[in-house]
Write a protein that holds these residues in place. Structure first.
Motif, PDB file in Angstrom:
ATOM      1  N   ASN A 142      -9.299  21.516 -70.350  1.00  0.00           N
ATOM      2  CA  ASN A 142     -10.938  22.078 -70.253  1.00  0.00           C
ATOM      3  C   ASN A 142     -11.171  21.911 -68.825  1.00  0.00           C
ATOM      4  OD1 ASN A 142     -11.582  19.739 -70.325  1.00  0.00           O
ATOM      5  ND2 ASN A 142     -11.893  20.297 -72.762  1.00  0.00           N
ATOM      6  N   GLU A 143     -13.085  21.816 -68.697  1.00  0.00           N
ATOM      7  CA  GLU A 143     -13.451  21.505 -67.621  1.00  0.00           C
ATOM      8  C   GLU A 143     -13.020  20.153 -67.549  1.00  0.00           C
ATOM      9  OE1 GLU A 143     -14.691  23.495 -69.829  1.00  0.00           O
ATOM     10  OE2 GLU A 143     -14.686  26.450 -69.157  1.00  0.00           O
ATOM     11  N   LEU A 144     -13.256  19.762 -68.090  1.00  0.00           N
ATOM     12  CA  LEU A 144     -13.246  18.088 -68.380  1.00  0.00           C
ATOM     13  C   LEU A 144     -12.344  17.497 -68.078  1.00  0.00           C
ATOM     14  CD1 LEU A 144     -15.934  19.483 -70.439  1.00  0.00           C
ATOM     15  CD2 LEU A 144     -15.919  16.827 -71.359  1.00  0.00           C
ATOM     16  N   GLY A 145     -10.441  17.476 -68.152  1.00  0.00           N
ATOM     17  CA  GLY A 145      -9.841  17.180 -68.182  1.00  0.00           C
ATOM     18  C   GLY A 145      -8.623  16.954 -68.299  1.00  0.00           C
ATOM     19  N   HIS A 146      -7.886  16.549 -68.751  1.00  0.00           N
ATOM     20  CA  HIS A 146      -5.875  17.552 -68.915  1.00  0.00           C
ATOM     21  C   HIS A 146      -5.494  16.789 -69.976  1.00  0.00           C
ATOM     22  CE1 HIS A 146      -6.391  17.893 -64.577  1.00  0.00           C
ATOM     23  NE2 HIS A 146      -6.025  18.892 -64.913  1.00  0.00           N
ATOM     24  N   GLY A 156      -6.558  14.146 -63.745  1.00  0.00           N
ATOM     25  CA  GLY A 156      -7.536  13.071 -65.249  1.00  0.00           C
ATOM     26  C   GLY A 156      -8.471  13.441 -65.129  1.00  0.00           C
ATOM     27  N   LEU A 157      -9.355  12.754 -65.539  1.00  0.00           N
ATOM     28  CA  LEU A 157     -11.198  13.475 -65.121  1.00  0.00           C
ATOM     29  C   LEU A 157     -11.171  14.027 -64.100  1.00  0.00           C
ATOM     30  CD1 LEU A 157     -13.853  10.550 -66.525  1.00  0.00           C
ATOM     31  CD2 LEU A 157     -12.487  12.654 -67.477  1.00  0.00           C
ATOM     32  N   ILE A 175     -17.979   8.783 -76.797  1.00  0.00           N
ATOM     33  CA  ILE A 175     -16.442   9.163 -76.431  1.00  0.00           C
ATOM     34  C   ILE A 175     -15.475   9.272 -77.054  1.00  0.00           C
ATOM     35  CG2 ILE A 175     -15.618   9.390 -73.991  1.00  0.00           C
ATOM     36  CD1 ILE A 175     -18.477   8.449 -72.785  1.00  0.00           C
ATOM     37  N   ASP A 176     -14.957   9.727 -77.341  1.00  0.00           N
ATOM     38  CA  ASP A 176     -13.050  10.381 -77.849  1.00  0.00           C
ATOM     39  C   ASP A 176     -11.631  10.704 -77.000  1.00  0.00           C
ATOM     40  OD1 ASP A 176     -10.582  10.463 -79.443  1.00  0.00           O
ATOM     41  OD2 ASP A 176     -12.650  11.104 -81.650  1.00  0.00           O
ATOM     42  N   MET A 177     -11.205   9.877 -77.113  1.00  0.00           N
ATOM     43  CA  MET A 177     -10.313   9.695 -76.266  1.00  0.00           C
ATOM     44  C   MET A 177      -8.887  10.815 -76.352  1.00  0.00           C
ATOM     45  SD  MET A 177     -10.309   6.706 -73.211  1.00  0.00           S
ATOM     46  CE  MET A 177     -10.163   5.882 -74.821  1.00  0.00           C
ATOM     47  N   ALA A 178      -9.173  11.174 -77.526  1.00  0.00           N
ATOM     48  CA  ALA A 178      -7.644  11.514 -78.725  1.00  0.00           C
ATOM     49  C   ALA A 178      -7.386  12.435 -77.895  1.00  0.00           C
ATOM     50  CB  ALA A 178      -8.169  11.982 -80.026  1.00  0.00           C
ATOM     51  N   HIS A 179      -6.508  13.382 -77.777  1.00  0.00           N
ATOM     52  CA  HIS A 179      -5.824  14.037 -76.875  1.00  0.00           C
ATOM     53  C   HIS A 179      -5.540  14.510 -75.903  1.00  0.00           C
ATOM     54  CE1 HIS A 179      -5.257  16.843 -80.793  1.00  0.00           C
ATOM     55  NE2 HIS A 179      -5.530  16.234 -81.374  1.00  0.00           N
ATOM     56  N   ALA A 180      -6.594  12.758 -74.573  1.00  0.00           N
ATOM     57  CA  ALA A 180      -6.177  13.696 -74.246  1.00  0.00           C
ATOM     58  C   ALA A 180      -4.666  12.629 -72.993  1.00  0.00           C
ATOM     59  CB  ALA A 180      -7.392  12.083 -73.322  1.00  0.00           C
ATOM     60  N   ASN A 181      -4.471  13.194 -71.520  1.00  0.00           N
ATOM     61  CA  ASN A 181      -3.335  12.565 -71.143  1.00  0.00           C
ATOM     62  C   ASN A 181      -3.715  11.576 -70.836  1.00  0.00           C
ATOM     63  OD1 ASN A 181      -4.097  12.700 -69.080  1.00  0.00           O
ATOM     64  ND2 ASN A 181      -3.056  14.238 -67.513  1.00  0.00           N
ATOM     65  N   GLU A 182      -2.536  10.721 -69.602  1.00  0.00           N
ATOM     66  CA  GLU A 182      -2.563   9.097 -70.399  1.00  0.00           C
ATOM     67  C   GLU A 182      -3.348   8.645 -68.308  1.00  0.00           C
ATOM     68  OE1 GLU A 182       0.630   6.642 -69.928  1.00  0.00           O
ATOM     69  OE2 GLU A 182       1.539   7.773 -71.487  1.00  0.00           O
ATOM     70  N   THR A 214       0.373   4.111 -75.656  1.00  0.00           N
ATOM     71  CA  THR A 214       1.266   3.264 -75.176  1.00  0.00           C
ATOM     72  C   THR A 214       0.751   1.688 -75.274  1.00  0.00           C
ATOM     73  OG1 THR A 214       0.538   2.876 -73.008  1.00  0.00           O
ATOM     74  CG2 THR A 214       2.117   4.541 -73.673  1.00  0.00           C
ATOM     75  N   ASP A 215       1.464   1.055 -75.015  1.00  0.00           N
ATOM     76  CA  ASP A 215       1.314  -0.546 -76.501  1.00  0.00           C
ATOM     77  C   ASP A 215       0.111  -1.115 -75.032  1.00  0.00           C
ATOM     78  OD1 ASP A 215       2.662  -0.766 -78.319  1.00  0.00           O
ATOM     79  OD2 ASP A 215       3.959  -2.419 -76.791  1.00  0.00           O
ATOM     80  N   ASP A 216       0.130  -0.256 -73.654  1.00  0.00           N
ATOM     81  CA  ASP A 216      -0.537  -0.849 -72.158  1.00  0.00           C
ATOM     82  C   ASP A 216      -1.932   0.138 -72.885  1.00  0.00           C
ATOM     83  OD1 ASP A 216       1.016  -2.423 -70.599  1.00  0.00           O
ATOM     84  OD2 ASP A 216       1.446  -0.731 -69.527  1.00  0.00           O
ATOM     85  N   GLN A 217      -2.165   1.138 -73.663  1.00  0.00           N
ATOM     86  CA  GLN A 217      -3.230   1.690 -73.787  1.00  0.00           C
ATOM     87  C   GLN A 217      -3.795   1.409 -74.282  1.00  0.00           C
ATOM     88  OE1 GLN A 217      -1.522   5.750 -74.365  1.00  0.00           O
ATOM     89  NE2 GLN A 217      -3.020   6.771 -72.693  1.00  0.00           N
ATOM     90  N   ILE A 218      -3.035   0.290 -75.760  1.00  0.00           N
ATOM     91  CA  ILE A 218      -4.309   0.161 -76.463  1.00  0.00           C
ATOM     92  C   ILE A 218      -4.583  -1.067 -75.987  1.00  0.00           C
ATOM     93  CG2 ILE A 218      -3.148  -1.455 -79.032  1.00  0.00           C
ATOM     94  CD1 ILE A 218      -1.088   0.178 -79.465  1.00  0.00           C
ATOM     95  N   ARG A 219      -4.152  -2.066 -75.360  1.00  0.00           N
ATOM     96  CA  ARG A 219      -4.595  -3.131 -74.643  1.00  0.00           C
ATOM     97  C   ARG A 219      -5.701  -2.962 -73.690  1.00  0.00           C
ATOM     98  NH1 ARG A 219       0.381  -5.653 -74.673  1.00  0.00           N
ATOM     99  NH2 ARG A 219       1.468  -4.341 -73.065  1.00  0.00           N
ATOM    100  N   ALA A 220      -5.402  -1.720 -72.838  1.00  0.00           N
ATOM    101  CA  ALA A 220      -6.425  -1.286 -72.324  1.00  0.00           C
ATOM    102  C   ALA A 220      -8.302  -0.487 -72.975  1.00  0.00           C
ATOM    103  CB  ALA A 220      -6.242  -0.230 -71.399  1.00  0.00           C
TER     104      ALA A 220
END
Ligand SMILES: [Zn+2]
Length: 316
Positions: A142-146, A156-157, A175-182, A214-220
């Motif tokens: 959409n207009e915000l990201g992928h 990205g954004l 802010i909720d990041m669900a459904h956004a790509n990495e 991913t585990d890296d995303q969980i950590r971040a």
């Protein structure tokens, strides 16, 4: 952290119904995030106020139509409060007051910020009308990201996405990041000055589904003070015990302060056995207690962590 009570946004109902709110009250849930899938104008699957059904398909909504559709649904959430079925989760204190009065608080949210149509004024207007959480991306770029959903495209954004993150931080919108790509998730984490959530998904450790983190995303996400919400989708996870394995994985990687539940109630057709359509949140809590978690830790998973994030975000 994520639900579509009553499926109110797609059906032609006046408001979320009292019976539906009762499902949550019985499950001792104090706060429900009621999501409007704001990309509906692009793919149909909803009923208009005059009763006309918009079939699934591909549409090119006229300028203003996407905002108008979501604004109409936001007004229906407001109607739920006017009718006294639930209380508006305007500020965190409202949830505590609602609980003291044996009522459920509802937080209006967008699933996909497509409704903004690239205009920050629309965010201001929706915030004024009660919006307190915004999931930036849903099923389309959409207009915000992928999006994280096929067909994938890199990126990205966007500039507008960055503007929305900063403005949401300023206004105290979660802010909720669900459904956004990495890439989009990484951009949001870098930019947001408040904790952010990933409301409903799985973990890559157990599934290679594209909506899993991913585990890296969980950590971040945990490092930023945010939360990963586990999704009791019956097509991905079969039992409550398995769902709790997912929860435990997030605890192992990110800590017990960074996990929650994104039920997606009425958003999917099949739930894990034992949770079911009746939203048996107790079954999750009992499984955690049986595995030796303290009352305090179980409380964090069942909603305490999300409440903490909201308190932090709202104290801008
Ligand atoms: Zn979703």
């Amino acid at each position: 952290m994520h639900a579509h009570p009553n499926r109110f946004h797609r059906r032609n109902v006046e408001s979320i119904t009292a019976e539906e709110i009762e499902v949550y009250r019985r499950s001792t849930m104090d706060l429900v995030v009621a999501n409007i899938s704001s990309d509906m104008a692009y793919d149909g699957g909803y009923v208009n106020r005059d009763g006309t059904e918009v079939e699934r398909g591909e549409y090119k909504p006229a300028p203003g139509a996407t905002y108008a559709l979501s604004a109409d649904r936001l007004a229906r959430i407001q109607k739920t409060f006017d009718l006294g079925y639930a209380v508006h989760a305007d500020k965190p204190i409202d949830v505590l007051e609602a609980r003291a009065n044996d009522q459920v608080a509802v937080m209006p949210a967008l699933e996909g910020a497509d409704a903004l149509e690239g205009d920050i004024k629309n965010l201001h207007e929706m915030h004024k009308n009660g919006l307190r959480l915004i999931q930036l991306i849903h099923f389309r770029n959409n207009e915000l990201g992928h999006t994280q959903t096929w067909p994938y495209s890199p990126g990205g954004l966007t500039e507008f996405g960055r503007e929305v993150v900063q403005e949401a931080n300023r206004l105290g919108i979660v802010i909720d990041m669900a459904h956004a790509n990495e890439e989009t998730v990484a951009d949001i984490l870098e930019l947001s000055r408040h904790p952010v959530i990933f409301s409903h998904g799985g973990v890559r450790e157990f599934t290679d589904h594209d909506r899993a983190v991913t585990d890296d995303q969980i950590r971040a996400i945990a490092e930023g003070g945010g939360i990963v919400g586990i999704w009791p989708h019956g097509s991905h996870i079969s039992t409550v015990a398995e769902m709790v394995d997912y929860i435990e994985h997030v605890i192992k990687i990110g800590g017990v302060d960074h996990v929650g539940i994104g039920s997606d109630l009425r958003g999917v057709s099949k739930y894990v056995i034992g949770f079911d359509e009746q939203a048996n949140f107790h079954a999750i809590a009992i499984e955690l207690l049986n595995r030796g978690y303290s009352d305090e830790d179980v409380g964090k998973v069942m909603g305490g962590n999300f409440f903490r994030v909201w308190v932090t975000v709202s104290e801008t």
